[in-house]
Design an enzyme around this catalytic site. Structure first.
Site, mmCIF file in Angstrom:
data_model
loop_
_atom_site.group_PDB
_atom_site.id
_atom_site.type_symbol
_atom_site.label_atom_id
_atom_site.label_comp_id
_atom_site.label_asym_id
_atom_site.label_seq_id
_atom_site.Cartn_x
_atom_site.Cartn_y
_atom_site.Cartn_z
ATOM 1 C CE LYS A 103 49.717 -0.659 -8.360
ATOM 2 N NZ LYS A 103 50.582 -0.671 -7.161
ATOM 3 C CB VAL A 104 54.660 6.699 -12.655
ATOM 4 C CG1 VAL A 104 55.041 7.040 -11.231
ATOM 5 C CG2 VAL A 104 55.697 5.761 -13.268
#
Length: 280
Positions: A103-104
């Site tokens: 979930k960058v």
């Protein structure tokens, strides 16, 4: 005019659909390693985790379309965890897709480093990302047509509405507005969305706005997500599939010497349930 989405098998969305239909499996198995939960008889160490994960991969590679290691679970183990992550990637090889769940999302130069780590070093087939910074921030994460990128859109946790459910000036929830944006950004046919199976009505809403994009649906199992409703709401014509994540309830299905087969059995149950729901 927005370019038409490429629905061919050369895009990630087309590749995912093809591989899932060939295997008759839309199951994604989460590999969130936890040394404290390793089955009896294995050392509570990265070596024990390596044996556990590699045996699970070997047992399940032909009945899942993807494996999804949650990257922070490995980084928390330090340098040994990073080596473990690479070993898991090597164990999977070409037998299934690897989705790096991190979930960058950050400004563009930082996103470029994330892309280098996840795509070039780890050789992930797809990632998860946080689109909050806007298109220019996440461009390095979504500009490779052969690599998938699933936007964290509608999460399964109870307090998600604190932000995602807020009404915009257009009179619609933030997550709906973001779904429209993501569909507009999907020019390469490689974007997908994460929508929790705990919210099947929202799955239907998102599907109507994100044609040509696969949905990754966590929350089935421990979180009590509605599998059948999610499948019925999310599946459409190629490549509009729903990748159902098998999480803790599958990975830790067995604590004895036959743990890998116990995981496989749980995966096969989910695989069968998804196909049954699709035919109703």
């Amino acid at each position: 005019m927005k370019p038409a989405v490429n629905r061919g098998s050369d895009t990630f969305a087309g590749r995912l659909w093809h591989q899932a239909e060939c295997k008759k499996s839309w199951v994604c198995l989460g590999l969130d390693v936890d040394l404290g939960r390793l089955p009896e008889g294995l050392p509570r160490s990265t070596e024990g985790a390596r044996q556990f994960l590699c045996e699970v991969v070997d047992a399940c590679a032909d009945v899942v379309v993807a494996f999804k290691p949650n990257i922070p679970f490995y980084l928390a183990l330090g340098p040994g965890g990073l080596r473990l992550l690479r070993d898991v990637r090597d164990a999977i090889g070409q037998r299934a897709l690897l989705i790096a769940d991190n979930k960058v999302g950050d400004v563009a130069d930082t996103s470029e480093r994330y892309a280098q780590f996840l795509f070039d070093y780890l050789e992930a087939d797809a990632i998860t990302f946080n689109p909050w910074g806007g298109r220019d921030a996440i461009r390095p994460l979504i500009e490779r047509p052969e690599r998938g990128a699933f936007a964290w859109l509608r999460s399964s946790n109870p307090s998600a509405d604190d932000l995602q459910g807020l009404e915009t000036r257009l009179g619609e929830p933030v997550y709906v507005h973001l779904a429209r944006q993501l569909a507009a950004w999907n020019e390469l046919g490689n974007l997908g969305v994460v929508v929790g199976a705990t919210r099947p009505d929202d799955v239907a809403t998102v599907r109507s706005l994100t044609l040509g994009m696969p949905i990754l649906a966590p929350g089935v199992g421990v979180q009590g997500g509605a599998l059948e409703a999610t499948v019925l709401a999310g599946f459409g014509p190629e490549p509009d599939g729903v990748l159902v994540n098998a999480g803790r309830s599958a990975l830790w299905a067995g604590d004895g010497p036959e743990y890998a087969q116990a995981v496989r059995a749980r995966v096969e149950e989910l695989r069968t349930a998804i196909e049954a729901a699709r035919t109703r």
